[in-house]
Design an enzyme around this catalytic site. Structure first.
Site, PDB file in Angstrom:
ATOM      1  N   ASN A  36       0.861  -1.184   0.000  1.00 19.99           N
ATOM      2  CA  ASN A  36       0.000   0.000   0.000  1.00 19.99           C
ATOM      3  C   ASN A  36       0.899   1.235   0.000  1.00 19.99           C
ATOM      4  OD1 ASN A  36      -2.962   0.850   0.409  1.00 19.99           O
ATOM      5  ND2 ASN A  36      -1.863   2.129   1.876  1.00 19.99           N
ATOM      6  N   SER A 132     -17.690  -7.598  -7.560  1.00 19.64           N
ATOM      7  CA  SER A 132     -18.947  -7.187  -6.937  1.00 19.64           C
ATOM      8  C   SER A 132     -19.162  -7.915  -5.618  1.00 19.64           C
ATOM      9  CB  SER A 132     -20.133  -7.468  -7.849  1.00 19.64           C
ATOM     10  OG  SER A 132     -21.326  -7.113  -7.166  1.00 19.64           O
ATOM     11  N   LYS A 186     -19.451  -5.390 -15.459  1.00 21.02           N
ATOM     12  CA  LYS A 186     -19.605  -4.943 -14.059  1.00 21.02           C
ATOM     13  C   LYS A 186     -20.400  -3.630 -14.011  1.00 21.02           C
ATOM     14  CE  LYS A 186     -19.072  -4.441  -9.596  1.00 21.02           C
ATOM     15  NZ  LYS A 186     -18.811  -3.154  -9.145  1.00 21.02           N
ATOM     16  N   HIS A 189     -23.962  -4.475 -14.504  1.00 18.42           N
ATOM     17  CA  HIS A 189     -24.409  -5.100 -13.239  1.00 18.42           C
ATOM     18  C   HIS A 189     -24.825  -4.006 -12.253  1.00 18.42           C
ATOM     19  CE1 HIS A 189     -23.426  -5.923  -9.037  1.00 18.42           C
ATOM     20  NE2 HIS A 189     -23.793  -7.165  -9.229  1.00 18.42           N
ATOM     21  N   ASN A 190     -23.997  -3.005 -12.108  1.00 15.47           N
ATOM     22  CA  ASN A 190     -24.326  -1.917 -11.171  1.00 15.47           C
ATOM     23  C   ASN A 190     -25.560  -1.150 -11.618  1.00 15.47           C
ATOM     24  OD1 ASN A 190     -21.920  -2.750 -10.031  1.00 15.47           O
ATOM     25  ND2 ASN A 190     -21.221  -0.693  -9.579  1.00 15.47           N
ATOM     26  N   GLU A 193     -28.437  -3.073 -10.666  1.00 10.37           N
ATOM     27  CA  GLU A 193     -28.565  -2.920  -9.202  1.00 10.37           C
ATOM     28  C   GLU A 193     -29.334  -1.634  -8.861  1.00 10.37           C
ATOM     29  OE1 GLU A 193     -24.732  -3.427  -7.127  1.00 10.37           O
ATOM     30  OE2 GLU A 193     -25.182  -1.598  -6.050  1.00 10.37           O
ATOM     31  N   HIS A 459     -34.813  15.149 -43.599  1.00 12.98           N
ATOM     32  CA  HIS A 459     -34.047  13.974 -43.160  1.00 12.98           C
ATOM     33  C   HIS A 459     -34.476  12.697 -43.877  1.00 12.98           C
ATOM     34  CE1 HIS A 459     -31.869  16.163 -40.181  1.00 12.98           C
ATOM     35  NE2 HIS A 459     -32.965  16.601 -39.587  1.00 12.98           N
TER      36      HIS A 459
HETATM   37  P1  NDP Z   1     -10.806   3.516  -1.950  1.00 14.79           P
HETATM   38  O1  NDP Z   1     -11.512   3.634  -3.232  1.00 14.79           O
HETATM   39  O2  NDP Z   1     -11.222   4.338  -0.812  1.00 14.79           O
HETATM   40  O3  NDP Z   1      -9.230   3.773  -2.226  1.00 14.79           O
HETATM   41  C1  NDP Z   1      -8.300   3.768  -1.200  1.00 14.79           C
HETATM   42  C2  NDP Z   1      -7.041   3.088  -1.642  1.00 14.79           C
HETATM   43  O4  NDP Z   1      -6.492   3.733  -2.803  1.00 14.79           O
HETATM   44  C3  NDP Z   1      -5.965   3.153  -0.578  1.00 14.79           C
HETATM   45  O5  NDP Z   1      -5.243   1.943  -0.580  1.00 14.79           O
HETATM   46  C4  NDP Z   1      -5.101   4.328  -1.045  1.00 14.79           C
HETATM   47  O6  NDP Z   1      -3.780   4.300  -0.579  1.00 14.79           O
HETATM   48  C5  NDP Z   1      -5.125   4.073  -2.533  1.00 14.79           C
HETATM   49  N1  NDP Z   1      -4.742   5.234  -3.317  1.00 14.79           N
HETATM   50  C6  NDP Z   1      -5.439   6.375  -3.497  1.00 14.79           C
HETATM   51  N2  NDP Z   1      -4.758   7.207  -4.285  1.00 14.79           N
HETATM   52  C7  NDP Z   1      -3.583   6.598  -4.594  1.00 14.79           C
HETATM   53  C8  NDP Z   1      -2.451   6.956  -5.383  1.00 14.79           C
HETATM   54  N3  NDP Z   1      -2.414   8.122  -6.030  1.00 14.79           N
HETATM   55  N4  NDP Z   1      -1.441   6.066  -5.479  1.00 14.79           N
HETATM   56  C9  NDP Z   1      -1.509   4.900  -4.829  1.00 14.79           C
HETATM   57  N5  NDP Z   1      -2.531   4.508  -4.088  1.00 14.79           N
HETATM   58  C10 NDP Z   1      -3.565   5.346  -3.966  1.00 14.79           C
HETATM   59  O7  NDP Z   1     -10.751   1.978  -1.474  1.00 14.79           O
HETATM   60  P2  NDP Z   1     -11.849   0.816  -1.521  1.00 14.79           P
HETATM   61  O8  NDP Z   1     -11.172  -0.319  -0.858  1.00 14.79           O
HETATM   62  O9  NDP Z   1     -13.178   1.252  -1.054  1.00 14.79           O
HETATM   63  O10 NDP Z   1     -11.999   0.509  -3.080  1.00 14.79           O
HETATM   64  C11 NDP Z   1     -10.907   0.110  -3.899  1.00 14.79           C
HETATM   65  C12 NDP Z   1     -11.402  -0.032  -5.333  1.00 14.79           C
HETATM   66  O11 NDP Z   1     -12.413  -1.043  -5.373  1.00 14.79           O
HETATM   67  C13 NDP Z   1     -12.049   1.240  -5.900  1.00 14.79           C
HETATM   68  O12 NDP Z   1     -11.731   1.349  -7.277  1.00 14.79           O
HETATM   69  C14 NDP Z   1     -13.526   0.974  -5.737  1.00 14.79           C
HETATM   70  O13 NDP Z   1     -14.309   1.703  -6.667  1.00 14.79           O
HETATM   71  C15 NDP Z   1     -13.583  -0.523  -5.986  1.00 14.79           C
HETATM   72  N6  NDP Z   1     -14.734  -1.203  -5.439  1.00 14.79           N
HETATM   73  C16 NDP Z   1     -15.228  -0.866  -4.215  1.00 14.79           C
HETATM   74  C17 NDP Z   1     -16.328  -1.514  -3.695  1.00 14.79           C
HETATM   75  C18 NDP Z   1     -16.816  -1.162  -2.341  1.00 14.79           C
HETATM   76  O14 NDP Z   1     -17.882  -1.708  -1.945  1.00 14.79           O
HETATM   77  N7  NDP Z   1     -16.133  -0.315  -1.599  1.00 14.79           N
HETATM   78  C19 NDP Z   1     -17.009  -2.600  -4.452  1.00 14.79           C
HETATM   79  C20 NDP Z   1     -16.349  -2.927  -5.664  1.00 14.79           C
HETATM   80  C21 NDP Z   1     -15.280  -2.244  -6.142  1.00 14.79           C
HETATM   81  P3  NDP Z   1      -3.378   5.106   0.776  1.00 14.79           P
HETATM   82  O15 NDP Z   1      -3.804   4.212   1.901  1.00 14.79           O
HETATM   83  O16 NDP Z   1      -1.913   5.200   0.668  1.00 14.79           O
HETATM   84  O17 NDP Z   1      -4.072   6.407   0.754  1.00 14.79           O
END
Ligand code: NDP
Length: 484
Positions: A36, A132, A186, A189-190, A193, A459
């Site tokens: 991370n 999902s 996906k 799907h959303n 939803e 047209h």
């Molecule tokens: P977030 O979308 O809140 O993203 C946070 C993560 O992104 C952290 O690990 C953060 O790192 C990292 N991050 C942000 N900016 C950067 C950067 N510039 N460089 C590197 N790392 C970065 O996290 P979620 O876990 O909620 O979601 C992750 C993905 O999964 C997203 O694309 C989301 O749309 C998708 N998703 C989410 C669902 C949900 O229910 N939440 C369902 C399905 C898909 P740091 O800790 O260093 O800030």
């Protein structure tokens, strides 16, 4: 000190989704490299869950890549958009040809198409994978929709199968198609939803404001409905949400929640894409617009002040007829839901044609049976309809669904008509019914529109009695038609 390559899979981005996915991978015997941007999240994962399986934490992306066995496979779970691009580039710089980058975030499929092209040019594989099921699904078994090449699927397939939800003995994952196909599916799907949730919300509103039922009573109705063909995750959680009591006030929690629905954009993408493909996804569009309307705080407040004219928004249903009307609502919900799915699958089919993907719609329906938010019993019937070819033109023509709507339609009409007469909004019910009636019309008023278009813009139009394109000199009666 050289890092030993011991991990068979890696996860970059350890917020809610990434850390749960990493744990799920570890629970299923994978050795999981984790990284991370800010190390604290990595530390937290290892401190709290390090004993659940084999994790290999890294402080830098280079170390992370070095800890992976070849072909190195890394799943990115970071914020969609620019952060995803940044992480892809860092990974691609550290990786070697043949390695596989998987984006498990909610990326826009056109971004995935672009990224796949760029990464392929560097000799690596890029897989956009829809995930999902939210946080819970990521941990205990999501529905997974990977795109990308067949070759990358050979490595990735067994890993994804190890963590996917299981529905009727089968893992909820299939190779959807090349490049952006997974993220496209996906996205739809959303969108479905959104429609499903809106239809449930309209049912609730008709019972709550329309029939004066309280949240717990309506929760009981949804609990019963969950024992019918509507059986699904969303109906199940709706019953639970409606039964929830607010600890602070003792009221039903739903009654103290602000009536403004949020959204993150995938529903909007589904509609935008459908518009550009000219596919009417009316149920999904109305669901997105309904959330938009709920957020129009200023206009809604003004409307209350100005007392916009209209009925009282209570349904005139005699108490002896109440049970029958609730059953009508159930039928309306089921029929509208079938339409929303039919429209969503139409969009996938049109997308596949436009972007050159070979998508197995039966397989898509099968992998939505478990793990994901729209998981529902009736997806068994949907997959059978596509498998048998009965739904080749539309899901609405598969005998099972054709009959289901035939049985539901009287109820559906009564609900929409009564709601309109009593001033209750049912955008998704009503638009789904209009779509259905539009589809079954032998002649549509589009003929008049073609006349208007030819009048003001030359047209041209087609004729029912001969081929070709025609133009009429409208303002000069008696002048012959000119064939364009
Ligand atoms: P977030 O979308 O809140 O993203 C946070 C993560 O992104 C952290 O690990 C953060 O790192 C990292 N991050 C942000 N900016 C950067 C950067 N510039 N460089 C590197 N790392 C970065 O996290 P979620 O876990 O909620 O979601 C992750 C993905 O999964 C997203 O694309 C989301 O749309 C998708 N998703 C989410 C669902 C949900 O229910 N939440 C369902 C399905 C898909 P740091 O800790 O260093 O800030």
């Amino acid at each position: 000190m050289a890092v030993e390559a011991t991990a068979n899979i890696g996860v970059v981005g350890l917020a809610a989704m990434g850390s749960n996915l990493a744990r799920n991978l570890a629970h299923h015997g994978n050795t999981v490299a984790v990284y991370n941007r800010h190390y604290e999240r990595t530390e937290k994962l290892i401190n709290e869950h390090g004993n659940e399986g084999k994790f290999v934490p890294s402080k830098t992306i280079e170390e992370f890549v070095a800890s992976l066995k070849r072909p190195r496979t890394a799943i990115i779970m970071v914020k969609a958009g620019a952060p995803t691009d940044a992480v892809i580039n860092e990974l691609a710089d550290a990786m070697e040809p043949g390695d596989i980058i998987v984006d498990g975030g909610n990326s826009y499929f056109e971004d995935t198409i672009r990224r796949e092209k760029e990464i392929r040019a560097r000799g690596l594989h890029f897989v956009g994978c829809g995930v999902s099921g939210g946080e819970e699904g990521a941990l205990n078994g999501p529905s997974l929709m990977p795109g990308g090449t067949e070759e990358s699927w050979k490595t990735l397939g067994p890993i994804l199968k190890s963590i996917a939800a299981i529905a009727e003995g089968e893992p909820c994952v299939t190779h959807i198609g090349e490049n952006g196909a997974g993220h496209f599916v996906k996205m739809v799907h959303n969108g479905i939803e959104y429609a499903d949730m809106q239809l449930i919300a309209e049912s609730y509103d008709l019972m709550h404001r329309g029939l004066g039922m309280d949240a717990a009573e309506i929760g009981d109705v949804f609990e019963e409905w969950n024992k019918t063909e509507l059986n699904s995750y969303l109906i199940e959680i709706t019953a639970e949400v409606l039964h929830q009591v607010d600890a602070k006030t003792g009221k039903a929690l739903v009654d103290v929640i602000v009536d403004r629905a949020g959204m993150k954009g995938t529903g909007t993408w589904t509609v935008q894409t459908a518009l550009s493909l000219a596919i009417p996804v009316t149920g999904i569009a109305e669901a997105v617009f309904a959330r938009g309307l709920s957020g129009m705080t200023e206009q809604r407040a003004e409307a209350q002040k100005q007392h916009l004219a209209g009925p009282e928004q209570k349904l005139d249903v005699a108490s002896a007829e109440r049970a029958a009307f609730i059953e009508d609502i159930r039928h309306a919900l089921y029929a509208s839901k079938i339409v929303a799915y039919a429209q969503g699958f139409d969009e996938i089919q049109a997308g596949a044609k436009e972007y050159g993907w070979n998508i197995d719609l039966a397989a898509v329906a099968r992998i939505w049976r478990g793990g994901c938010i729209i998981r529902a019993q009736f997806l068994n019937r949907v997959s059978e309809a596509f498998e048998s070819g009965e739904a080749d033109i539309s899901l609405l023509f598969a005998p099972y669904f054709k009959d289901a709507i035939a049985k539901a339609q009287d109820s559906w009409r009564r609900v929409v008509a009564k709601a309109a007469l009593n001033g209750m909004p049912t955008p998704a019910f009503a638009s789904s019914l209009s779509y259905y009636d539009g589809l079954r019309s032998d002649r549509l008023p589009a003929a008049l529109i073609q006349g208007q278009r030819d009048y003001f813009g030359a047209h041209t139009y087609g004729r029912i009695d001969q081929p070709g394109a025609f133009h009429t000199l409208w303002a000069e009666p008696g002048r012959p038609e000119i064939t364009a």
